[in-house]
Design a protein around this motif. Structure first.
Motif, mmCIF file in Angstrom:
data_model
loop_
_atom_site.group_PDB
_atom_site.id
_atom_site.type_symbol
_atom_site.label_atom_id
_atom_site.label_comp_id
_atom_site.label_asym_id
_atom_site.label_seq_id
_atom_site.Cartn_x
_atom_site.Cartn_y
_atom_site.Cartn_z
ATOM 1 N N GLN A 126 0.828 -1.201 0.000
ATOM 2 C CA GLN A 126 0.000 0.000 0.000
ATOM 3 C C GLN A 126 0.866 1.257 0.000
ATOM 4 O O GLN A 126 0.596 2.215 -0.745
ATOM 5 N N ALA A 127 1.913 1.281 0.828
ATOM 6 C CA ALA A 127 2.786 2.449 0.886
ATOM 7 C C ALA A 127 3.513 2.665 -0.443
ATOM 8 O O ALA A 127 3.654 3.806 -0.907
ATOM 9 N N LEU A 128 3.973 1.592 -1.070
ATOM 10 C CA LEU A 128 4.656 1.728 -2.356
ATOM 11 C C LEU A 128 3.697 2.209 -3.440
ATOM 12 O O LEU A 128 4.080 3.010 -4.312
ATOM 13 N N ASP A 129 2.445 1.738 -3.401
ATOM 14 C CA ASP A 129 1.470 2.192 -4.387
ATOM 15 C C ASP A 129 1.161 3.672 -4.222
ATOM 16 O O ASP A 129 1.057 4.415 -5.211
ATOM 17 N N GLU A 130 1.015 4.112 -2.967
ATOM 18 C CA GLU A 130 0.664 5.510 -2.720
ATOM 19 C C GLU A 130 1.814 6.465 -2.990
ATOM 20 O O GLU A 130 1.587 7.665 -3.162
ATOM 21 N N THR A 131 3.032 5.959 -3.014
ATOM 22 C CA THR A 131 4.202 6.809 -3.291
ATOM 23 C C THR A 131 4.770 6.542 -4.672
ATOM 24 O O THR A 131 5.887 7.004 -4.969
ATOM 25 N N ASN A 132 4.017 5.799 -5.510
ATOM 26 C CA ASN A 132 4.455 5.511 -6.880
ATOM 27 C C ASN A 132 5.825 4.835 -6.922
ATOM 28 O O ASN A 132 6.654 5.139 -7.796
ATOM 29 N N GLY A 133 6.067 3.953 -5.972
ATOM 30 C CA GLY A 133 7.298 3.188 -5.975
ATOM 31 C C GLY A 133 8.505 3.902 -5.400
ATOM 32 O O GLY A 133 9.617 3.359 -5.451
ATOM 33 N N ASP A 134 8.323 5.091 -4.826
ATOM 34 C CA ASP A 134 9.441 5.832 -4.223
ATOM 35 C C ASP A 134 9.798 5.162 -2.888
ATOM 36 O O ASP A 134 9.037 5.254 -1.919
ATOM 37 N N ILE A 135 10.948 4.498 -2.839
ATOM 38 C CA ILE A 135 11.321 3.727 -1.649
ATOM 39 C C ILE A 135 11.479 4.626 -0.435
ATOM 40 O O ILE A 135 10.989 4.324 0.659
ATOM 41 N N GLU A 136 12.157 5.746 -0.613
ATOM 42 C CA GLU A 136 12.388 6.634 0.536
ATOM 43 C C GLU A 136 11.072 7.186 1.077
ATOM 44 O O GLU A 136 10.856 7.235 2.295
ATOM 45 N N ALA A 137 10.171 7.586 0.196
ATOM 46 C CA ALA A 137 8.881 8.111 0.646
ATOM 47 C C ALA A 137 8.039 7.019 1.285
ATOM 48 O O ALA A 137 7.327 7.260 2.273
ATOM 49 N N ALA A 138 8.104 5.802 0.735
ATOM 50 C CA ALA A 138 7.343 4.699 1.324
ATOM 51 C C ALA A 138 7.840 4.370 2.721
ATOM 52 O O ALA A 138 7.045 4.098 3.630
ATOM 53 N N VAL A 139 9.153 4.387 2.919
ATOM 54 C CA VAL A 139 9.709 4.118 4.246
ATOM 55 C C VAL A 139 9.233 5.164 5.249
ATOM 56 O O VAL A 139 8.840 4.845 6.381
ATOM 57 N N LYS A 140 9.247 6.431 4.844
ATOM 58 C CA LYS A 140 8.795 7.490 5.745
ATOM 59 C C LYS A 140 7.311 7.318 6.092
ATOM 60 O O LYS A 140 6.899 7.529 7.237
ATOM 61 N N MET A 141 6.518 6.934 5.110
ATOM 62 C CA MET A 141 5.093 6.732 5.363
ATOM 63 C C MET A 141 4.881 5.584 6.347
ATOM 64 O O MET A 141 4.059 5.676 7.271
ATOM 65 N N LEU A 142 5.607 4.490 6.145
ATOM 66 C CA LEU A 142 5.449 3.332 7.032
ATOM 67 C C LEU A 142 5.982 3.621 8.434
ATOM 68 O O LEU A 142 5.444 3.105 9.419
ATOM 69 N N GLN A 143 7.017 4.408 8.538
ATOM 70 C CA GLN A 143 7.530 4.769 9.866
ATOM 71 C C GLN A 143 6.507 5.579 10.648
ATOM 72 O O GLN A 143 6.414 5.461 11.869
ATOM 73 N N LYS A 144 5.719 6.410 9.947
ATOM 74 C CA LYS A 144 4.670 7.166 10.624
ATOM 75 C C LYS A 144 3.568 6.243 11.150
ATOM 76 O O LYS A 144 2.927 6.535 12.154
#
Length: 724
Positions: A421-439
């Motif tokens: 879900q995080a990768l889909d919402e960030t269009n595959g941006d690994i750094e942005a997905a990690v930040k989203m999941l950390q939140k």
């Protein structure tokens, strides 16, 4: 006394403070001896489902009537015959007291999913107040605390706190609204009953059995205590502790073990969960279980059926979880907070909750990724963790079986779905997905923890009463408990190299993998901590201990107390005390002298399934080179540890002693690895933090394997001590 009150109320008796004369045996119904199993009165008050336990099941007689606990001189007298005399003034307080008791019983039933930890979403204050009210109403000798706790709950409910938009949340919101109204209109004490006429000064005759005034004669019901004793005796051969060798299902073993432990003498901390344990056991008794063809199994099957009948007759609703509110419940104002819709039209739920039309509040609350708890905008869990419905027994991937090959795919799939879900919402941006999941690490870890606790033998206390030494005096200040954090250097070695008495040494800095995750396997207290001023150590309990001065005379080994300089006595958590005991067993020190303790029954498995699931997810991420899942799992276990104390980022669990114990277990594991290196002939150069170990004088790979598993070590740095 509680059972007698329920019996008397069901047969038309009313409380009275008037002087009374003894009543002859002929004036009492013949089934008075079975009063404990008679259902409560039909008029159970608003919010109480038909056929469920009434107020007598959870409230003392004096409390049920709205009177001061243990009021002297209160007698139960049969109701007089209808007369034109003005009896309304004396009947209103009694009826109001009984109605309030019914409302309070419904509130305690509605709050059980949240106070037991099965559901989340309440503020810490409200959940703590409800848990304290439930405990005070069920534990003997604590009736004096009820008036203050009722006032605290009423004050919190009057502020219209948010509750989850679920069936359980709506039921709790309705119960809170009813409790607030009933508490406002119920007197704290029952006025004395006016004198009865002279013609009725003697004992009032009880209505004849079978007359319209008395109602039909209730059928004899099985005795709950007898059925309970027989059930536990019949279940004993199946509760040996070895789940796989028992002829009873794992779920059945957990249900009966919980009932046995809640009824065992000395387990007062489990009394708040006794109603839920009885409901689950009654539900189990109504099922057709698959049991072996043995005499013991036949006895258990018969005992389960008898218990189901006895519990139902006693007003216990058989249920695996508390039932939602009935559809035909009285309409009352709802406290449910509904997130505002994009459209400007007010919803029916918003109007029912009293929200002004168009009042959106904080715009962030409308974000589906956020939620509001106690007026604070909190991060909502990932979509895969939003559904916290427990999986049915036998669901594949929930950890059934034994040994290291247990299957946890049910939980691992939720972690994978959150990452996707995080990768889909960030269009595959690994750094942005990690930040989203950390939140989302805090709400996701709490949801995963609760799912892994389903079917456990014990129900841990979520909001125990706060102890002074476990509360931080101010922001940025520490509480009174000392953790054995290491900050040690081999001072004699450094001095010898500095003076030229030793040649320079090649030092390897090693790092422990997932130190906090491994520390989840530690002895944690289950219930609220209770003070024991006698001292001593009981390995079956865990908590906080006051320990006298501890002396350490080894300069080539770090102290198990860490870098503590101030002399004792100290307040130490369970992991540190057990490490001191281990040092004494190794012959390195004297046994610790425990002066007093604050402990509860302990378990080393409270976080075990949680730890195994996260460990498997971490190992899979390492093997598949998945950095997003790896960072997500790391954030889950580290932030779970740091927020279950007094953090404002986690309002679903308040166990500061768990935080101390988990952290100290990581420090203790570091000390034990240093001891292992010392025993293997390596020179300890430095031990610091939670995972840093510097050694010299040999090949460390002969002591540990190199790798990223928790049992392995990895090289972090290399340097020469005393080199140029």
């Amino acid at each position: 006394m509680e059972a007698f009150y329920a019996f008397a109320a069901a047969h038309g008796y009313r409380p009275s403070a008037a002087p009374h004369a003894p009543v002859s045996d002929e004036g009492l119904p013949a089934d008075a001896a079975s009063a404990a199993s008679v259902q409560p009165a039909a008029d159970a008050g608003p919010g109480t489902p038909s056929g469920t336990a009434g107020p007598a099941a959870t409230t003392s007689p004096s409390t049920a009537a709205g009177a001061t606990p243990e009021a002297p001189g209160v007698a139960l007298q049969p109701s007089p015959s209808p007369a034109p005399a003005p009896a309304a003034a004396s009947a209103v307080p009694v009826a109001a007291g009984e109605g309030f008791a019914a409302v309070e019983a419904e509130l305690l039933g509605a709050s059980l999913p949240f106070t037991s930890g099965a559901r989340h979403g309440l503020s810490a204050r409200l959940a703590g107040a409800l848990a304290a009210l439930r405990e005070a109403s069920t534990v003997p000798g604590r009736a004096g605390e009820l008036p203050g706790l009722r006032q605290a709950v009423a004050d919190l409910a009057a502020r219209r706190p948010p509750v989850p938009p679920t069936a359980e949340g709506e039921r709790l919101g309705t119960a809170l609204a009813a409790f607030t109204a009933a508490h406002r209109g119920t007197p704290t004490t029952i006025p004395s009953v006016p004198p009865v006429p002279a013609t009725s000064a003697g004992p009032q005759p009880a209505p004849a059995t079978g007359t319209p005034e008395a109602g039909p004669t209730p059928a004899p019901a099985p005795d709950l205590a007898t059925a309970e004793a027989e059930l536990l005796a019949a279940a004993a051969p199946f509760l040996t502790g070895n789940e796989q060798c028992s002829g009873l299902s794992v779920h059945g073993q957990h249900v009966l073990t919980a009932l046995r432990d809640a009824l065992a003498p000395g387990n007062d901390h489990l009394l708040p969960v006794l109603p839920a344990a009885r409901a689950r056991a009654a539900e189990l008794g109504g099922r057709r279980l698959r049991l072996p063809a043995t005499t013991e199994a036949d006895r258990l099957r018969t005992a389960l059926s008898a218990y189901h009948a006895a519990a139902t007759a006693a007003g216990i609703t058989p249920s695996a979880l508390p039932a939602p509110a009935p559809l035909n419940a009285p309409a009352t104002a709802s406290l449910t907070v509904t997130e505002p819709a994009p459209a400007a039209e007010p919803t029916a739920a918003a109007e029912a909750s009293g929200a002004a039309p168009g009042a959106g509040g904080d715009d962030r609350a409308a974000d589906p990724a956020r939620r509001v708890l106690e007026g604070v905008v909190m991060e909502a869990p990932s979509a895969s963790f939003s559904d916290d419905t427990p999986p049915p027994e036998g669901t594949p991937g929930t950890g059934g079986g034994s040994g290291s090959g247990r299957n946890y795919t049910f939980f691992l799939n939720k972690i994978s779905a959150a990452v996707e879900q995080a990768l889909d919402e960030t269009n595959g941006d690994i750094e942005a997905a990690v930040k989203m999941l950390q939140k989302k690490a805090v709400p996701d870890s709490m949801a995963l923890f609760k799912l892994t606790r389903v079917g456990g033998n014990y129900v841990h206390t979520v909001y125990p009463p706060a102890l002074d030494f476990l509360s931080k005096p101010g922001q940025g200040e520490a509480d009174g408990v000392w953790e054995g954090r290491q900050k040690w250097r081999n001072a004699p070695l450094y001095e010898a190299i500095k003076r030229g008495e030793r040649d320079p040494l090649d030092v390897v800095g090693l790092d422990i993998n997932a130190a906090y995750l491994s520390a989840f396997k530690t002895h944690l207290p289950i219930g609220a901590l209770k003070h024991d001023p006698t001292g001593g150590f009981d390995k079956r309990k865990a908590g906080i201990h006051r320990v006298d001065q501890f002396n350490w005379d080894h300069t080539d080994l770090p102290s198990p107390l860490g870098n503590r300089i101030e002399p004792g006595p100290y307040l130490l958590d369970e992991a540190t005390v057990r490490l001191l005991i281990r040092c004494s067993e190794l012959g390195l020190s004297e046994p610790p002298r425990i002066l007093e303790s604050w402990t509860s029954g302990a378990s080393e498995a409270l976080l075990e399934k949680f730890r195994r699931v996260l460990q498997q997810a971490r190992q899979t991420a390492i093997e598949t080179e998945d950095p997003v899942t790896g960072e997500y799992v790391k954030a889950m276990y580290s932030r779970f540890t740091s927020t279950i104390g007094e953090s404002g980022k986690n309002r679903e669990l308040r166990r500061p002693e768990w935080v101390h114990t988990i952290r100290s277990q990581a420090f203790a594991s570091l000390w034990l690895r240093a001891w292992k290196a010392h025993q293997a002939g390596l020179i300890l150069v430095q031990v610091s933090g939670v995972d840093e170990l510097h050694v010299a004088g040999g090949d460390w790979k002969k002591v540990w394997e190199e790798g990223r598993k928790p049992t392995q070590m990895k090289e972090k740095r290399f340097y020469t001590l005393g080199g140029k």
